[in-house]
Design a protein around this motif. Structure first.
Motif, PDB file in Angstrom:
ATOM      1  N   GLU A 162       5.317  -8.318   8.654  1.00  8.17           N
ATOM      2  CA  GLU A 162       4.618  -8.519   9.921  1.00  8.17           C
ATOM      3  C   GLU A 162       3.376  -7.635  10.002  1.00  8.17           C
ATOM      4  OE1 GLU A 162       7.516  -7.697  12.880  1.00  8.17           O
ATOM      5  OE2 GLU A 162       8.728  -9.471  12.408  1.00  8.17           O
ATOM      6  N   ALA A 163       3.485  -6.413   9.522  1.00 12.25           N
ATOM      7  CA  ALA A 163       2.332  -5.505   9.521  1.00 12.25           C
ATOM      8  C   ALA A 163       1.215  -6.065   8.647  1.00 12.25           C
ATOM      9  CB  ALA A 163       2.760  -4.128   9.027  1.00 12.25           C
ATOM     10  N   ALA A 164       1.581  -6.605   7.483  1.00 17.31           N
ATOM     11  CA  ALA A 164       0.582  -7.180   6.582  1.00 17.31           C
ATOM     12  C   ALA A 164      -0.123  -8.365   7.235  1.00 17.31           C
ATOM     13  CB  ALA A 164       1.248  -7.610   5.277  1.00 17.31           C
ATOM     14  N   ARG A 165       0.624  -9.177   7.945  1.00 16.97           N
ATOM     15  CA  ARG A 165       0.006 -10.328   8.611  1.00 16.97           C
ATOM     16  C   ARG A 165      -0.934  -9.887   9.729  1.00 16.97           C
ATOM     17  NH1 ARG A 165       5.527 -12.344   7.987  1.00 16.97           N
ATOM     18  NH2 ARG A 165       5.550 -13.876   6.293  1.00 16.97           N
ATOM     19  N   ARG A 166      -0.578  -8.798  10.418  1.00 19.97           N
ATOM     20  CA  ARG A 166      -1.483  -8.285  11.460  1.00 19.97           C
ATOM     21  C   ARG A 166      -2.768  -7.744  10.851  1.00 19.97           C
ATOM     22  NH1 ARG A 166       3.452  -6.434  13.798  1.00 19.97           N
ATOM     23  NH2 ARG A 166       3.230  -4.391  12.810  1.00 19.97           N
ATOM     24  N   VAL A 167      -2.652  -7.101   9.716  1.00 15.89           N
ATOM     25  CA  VAL A 167      -3.815  -6.474   9.083  1.00 15.89           C
ATOM     26  C   VAL A 167      -4.690  -7.497   8.365  1.00 15.89           C
ATOM     27  CG1 VAL A 167      -4.554  -4.852   7.296  1.00 15.89           C
ATOM     28  CG2 VAL A 167      -2.679  -4.242   8.827  1.00 15.89           C
ATOM     29  N   PHE A 168      -4.066  -8.405   7.603  1.00 21.23           N
ATOM     30  CA  PHE A 168      -4.824  -9.306   6.729  1.00 21.23           C
ATOM     31  C   PHE A 168      -4.859 -10.756   7.215  1.00 21.23           C
ATOM     32  CE2 PHE A 168      -2.928  -5.967   4.033  1.00 21.23           C
ATOM     33  CZ  PHE A 168      -4.080  -5.380   3.547  1.00 21.23           C
ATOM     34  N   GLY A 169      -4.052 -11.089   8.210  1.00 17.10           N
ATOM     35  CA  GLY A 169      -3.948 -12.481   8.633  1.00 17.10           C
ATOM     36  C   GLY A 169      -2.813 -13.193   7.920  1.00 17.10           C
ATOM     37  N   ASP A 170      -2.513 -12.768   6.701  1.00 21.03           N
ATOM     38  CA  ASP A 170      -1.391 -13.283   5.922  1.00 21.03           C
ATOM     39  C   ASP A 170      -1.055 -12.227   4.877  1.00 21.03           C
ATOM     40  OD1 ASP A 170       0.609 -14.895   5.024  1.00 21.03           O
ATOM     41  OD2 ASP A 170      -0.673 -16.601   4.497  1.00 21.03           O
ATOM     42  N   ILE A 171       0.031 -12.413   4.169  1.00 24.11           N
ATOM     43  CA  ILE A 171       0.402 -11.452   3.133  1.00 24.11           C
ATOM     44  C   ILE A 171      -0.472 -11.696   1.906  1.00 24.11           C
ATOM     45  CG2 ILE A 171       2.254 -10.608   1.641  1.00 24.11           C
ATOM     46  CD1 ILE A 171       4.250 -11.506   3.756  1.00 24.11           C
ATOM     47  N   PRO A 172      -1.272 -10.722   1.494  1.00 26.20           N
ATOM     48  CA  PRO A 172      -2.152 -10.910   0.328  1.00 26.20           C
ATOM     49  C   PRO A 172      -1.365 -11.264  -0.928  1.00 26.20           C
ATOM     50  CG  PRO A 172      -2.753  -8.919   1.535  1.00 26.20           C
ATOM     51  CD  PRO A 172      -1.437  -9.395   2.102  1.00 26.20           C
ATOM     52  N   THR A 173      -2.003 -12.000  -1.820  1.00 20.75           N
ATOM     53  CA  THR A 173      -1.318 -12.447  -3.037  1.00 20.75           C
ATOM     54  C   THR A 173      -0.920 -11.280  -3.927  1.00 20.75           C
ATOM     55  OG1 THR A 173      -3.427 -12.723  -4.200  1.00 20.75           O
ATOM     56  CG2 THR A 173      -2.553 -14.637  -3.015  1.00 20.75           C
ATOM     57  N   ASN A 174      -1.670 -10.175  -3.879  1.00 21.17           N
ATOM     58  CA  ASN A 174      -1.385  -9.040  -4.756  1.00 21.17           C
ATOM     59  C   ASN A 174      -0.626  -7.923  -4.055  1.00 21.17           C
ATOM     60  OD1 ASN A 174      -3.888  -9.030  -3.440  1.00 21.17           O
ATOM     61  ND2 ASN A 174      -4.701  -7.391  -4.709  1.00 21.17           N
ATOM     62  N   LEU A 175      -0.019  -8.235  -2.907  1.00 18.04           N
ATOM     63  CA  LEU A 175       0.882  -7.305  -2.225  1.00 18.04           C
ATOM     64  C   LEU A 175       2.315  -7.753  -2.478  1.00 18.04           C
ATOM     65  CD1 LEU A 175       1.611  -5.011  -0.267  1.00 18.04           C
ATOM     66  CD2 LEU A 175       1.201  -6.611   1.629  1.00 18.04           C
ATOM     67  N   VAL A 176       3.067  -6.927  -3.178  1.00 21.78           N
ATOM     68  CA  VAL A 176       4.458  -7.240  -3.534  1.00 21.78           C
ATOM     69  C   VAL A 176       5.375  -6.304  -2.767  1.00 21.78           C
ATOM     70  CG1 VAL A 176       6.147  -7.430  -5.393  1.00 21.78           C
ATOM     71  CG2 VAL A 176       3.726  -7.946  -5.848  1.00 21.78           C
ATOM     72  N   LEU A 177       6.111  -6.861  -1.819  1.00 15.26           N
ATOM     73  CA  LEU A 177       7.007  -6.040  -1.009  1.00 15.26           C
ATOM     74  C   LEU A 177       8.275  -5.737  -1.793  1.00 15.26           C
ATOM     75  CD1 LEU A 177       6.677  -7.800   2.462  1.00 15.26           C
ATOM     76  CD2 LEU A 177       5.218  -6.066   1.416  1.00 15.26           C
ATOM     77  N   GLY A 178       8.697  -4.466  -1.784  1.00 13.71           N
ATOM     78  CA  GLY A 178       9.858  -4.081  -2.557  1.00 13.71           C
ATOM     79  C   GLY A 178      10.648  -2.964  -1.917  1.00 13.71           C
ATOM     80  N   HIS A 179      11.837  -2.746  -2.457  1.00 13.87           N
ATOM     81  CA  HIS A 179      12.720  -1.714  -1.901  1.00 13.87           C
ATOM     82  C   HIS A 179      13.673  -1.212  -2.976  1.00 13.87           C
ATOM     83  CE1 HIS A 179      16.317  -0.670   0.916  1.00 13.87           C
ATOM     84  NE2 HIS A 179      15.685   0.417   0.496  1.00 13.87           N
ATOM     85  N   PRO A 180      13.505   0.034  -3.433  1.00 12.39           N
ATOM     86  CA  PRO A 180      14.460   0.613  -4.384  1.00 12.39           C
ATOM     87  C   PRO A 180      15.733   1.049  -3.675  1.00 12.39           C
ATOM     88  CG  PRO A 180      12.757   2.210  -3.847  1.00 12.39           C
ATOM     89  CD  PRO A 180      12.384   0.934  -3.145  1.00 12.39           C
ATOM     90  N   ILE A 181      16.876   0.606  -4.170  1.00  9.48           N
ATOM     91  CA  ILE A 181      18.159   0.981  -3.568  1.00  9.48           C
ATOM     92  C   ILE A 181      18.641   2.243  -4.283  1.00  9.48           C
ATOM     93  CG2 ILE A 181      20.412   0.143  -2.826  1.00  9.48           C
ATOM     94  CD1 ILE A 181      18.087  -1.564  -1.902  1.00  9.48           C
ATOM     95  N   ALA A 182      18.016   3.334  -3.963  1.00 12.71           N
ATOM     96  CA  ALA A 182      18.341   4.606  -4.605  1.00 12.71           C
ATOM     97  C   ALA A 182      17.871   5.725  -3.704  1.00 12.71           C
ATOM     98  CB  ALA A 182      17.677   4.710  -5.976  1.00 12.71           C
ATOM     99  N   GLY A 183      18.436   6.887  -3.876  1.00  9.32           N
ATOM    100  CA  GLY A 183      18.007   8.021  -3.079  1.00  9.32           C
ATOM    101  C   GLY A 183      19.113   9.050  -2.966  1.00  9.32           C
ATOM    102  N   SER A 184      18.938   9.974  -2.055  1.00 11.81           N
ATOM    103  CA  SER A 184      19.938  10.996  -1.777  1.00 11.81           C
ATOM    104  C   SER A 184      19.614  11.584  -0.422  1.00 11.81           C
ATOM    105  CB  SER A 184      19.925  12.094  -2.851  1.00 11.81           C
ATOM    106  OG  SER A 184      18.843  12.983  -2.657  1.00 11.81           O
ATOM    107  N   GLU A 185      20.447  12.535   0.019  1.00  8.70           N
ATOM    108  CA  GLU A 185      20.170  13.179   1.299  1.00  8.70           C
ATOM    109  C   GLU A 185      19.044  14.200   1.185  1.00  8.70           C
ATOM    110  OE1 GLU A 185      23.257  15.746  -0.740  1.00  8.70           O
ATOM    111  OE2 GLU A 185      22.690  13.629  -0.595  1.00  8.70           O
TER     112      GLU A 185
END
Length: 298
Positions: free
Chosen positions: A107-130
């Protein structure tokens, strides 16, 4: 090999990404964007980055094709970073992120660019710690962990390949998932447990009038509540950004908790035993499957 790898935010996630890329020779130059000069100096001394900027504007003009930007800031801060990256995306720089909620970033990308740019790849690493901060950067944080990418129809194949190969080079297993499904699944399996852990510790610390409440807590309490030591700002953003999925999971959990309370009050041993047995079976099965996600996602 990435030419310039720019990491915006050098906490556990961004710092580990950059340090892992450096150890494995995945980028010619690693540039960190941080808010404090002290953090910048620490990051360089620890080998997390090669050089640092205190403002993203300092590096924008240098970036072009062959470069990558990894956004590793709290979820609700991603939009302001995307605003500054407009010129980079227009010049073909690959941009990706590590935010725990993908719908809000889309949603943020659409507000900024009008749509999600082709070279923007949304991702999420399932890793971490406290642990948090640049000093917690671990080059092997993503080894044998999953990374979820949530491409849309317009996402370019070359950008997807670039991001996928970089995560794989860091030792991660990459899977693709629709944005809505990602937020629903993580809302139940990660965001809900964190909400429960924070609430439980806060309840015991502030609502029970007993100074010995933590003194005699056993290892089970320590293990169950460990994630309540995670970064409060980060989880504040996650809960707000994924509020629909989190509240739905909370409502289901509270309904089950109420039934458990009723069973205890009415001495319904059959219900208690059946519930505990199902939970044990499910947890044992999860353990036997050997989940690759032994850490906590941020």
């Amino acid at each position: 090999m990435i030419n310039k790898l720019v990491v915006v935010g050098l906490g556990l996630i961004g710092g580990s990404f950059s340090k892992g890329a450096g150890v494995r020779g995945l980028a010619k130059e690693r540039i960190g964007v941080v808010r404090r000069a002290q953090t910048a100096q620490q990051a360089i001394e620890l080998g997390v980055i090669d050089r640092a900027c205190l403002n993203l504007d300092e590096i924008i003009a240098e970036l072009g094709e062959g470069d990558m930007v990894f956004i590793a800031v709290p979820t609700l801060s991603v939009e302001s970073v995307l605003e500054k990256l407009k010129p980079c995306l227009a010049r073909g720089v690959t941009v990706t992120d590590g935010a725990s909620v993908k719908g809000s970033v889309a949603e943020a990308a659409r507000r900024v660019f009008g749509d999600i740019p082709t070279n923007l790849v949304l991702g999420h690493p399932i890793a971490g710690s406290e642990k948090s901060g640049v000093c917690a950067a671990n080059p092997d944080l993503y080894l044998n962990h999953r990374v979820i990418l949530t491409p849309v129809d317009s996402t370019s194949a070359s950008s997807m390949e670039c991001v996928t190969q970089l995560w794989q080079a860091l030792g991660a297993e990459v899977i693709n998932m629709p944005i809505a499904e990602h937020d629903q699944v993580l809302g139940a399996t990660s965001h809900l447990p964190h909400a429960i852990a924070y609430s439980l510790v806060d309840t015991l610390a502030h609502d029970l009038d007993n100074p010995n409440i933590f003194r005699y807590a056993a290892g089970g309490f320590r293990d169950f509540t460990r994630i309540a030591s995670s970064d409060p700002r980060m989880w504040h953003d996650i809960m707000r950004a994924n509020k629909d999925a989190v509240t739905a999971s909370l409502e289901l959990f509270m309904d089950n908790l109420q039934r458990l309370k009723t069973a205890i009050e009415t001495d319904d041993g059959d219900y208690l035993l059946a519930t505990f047995a199902r939970a044990k079976e499910a947890r044992d099965l999860y353990t036997q499957l050997g989940s690759t996600n032994s850490g906590d996602e941020p």
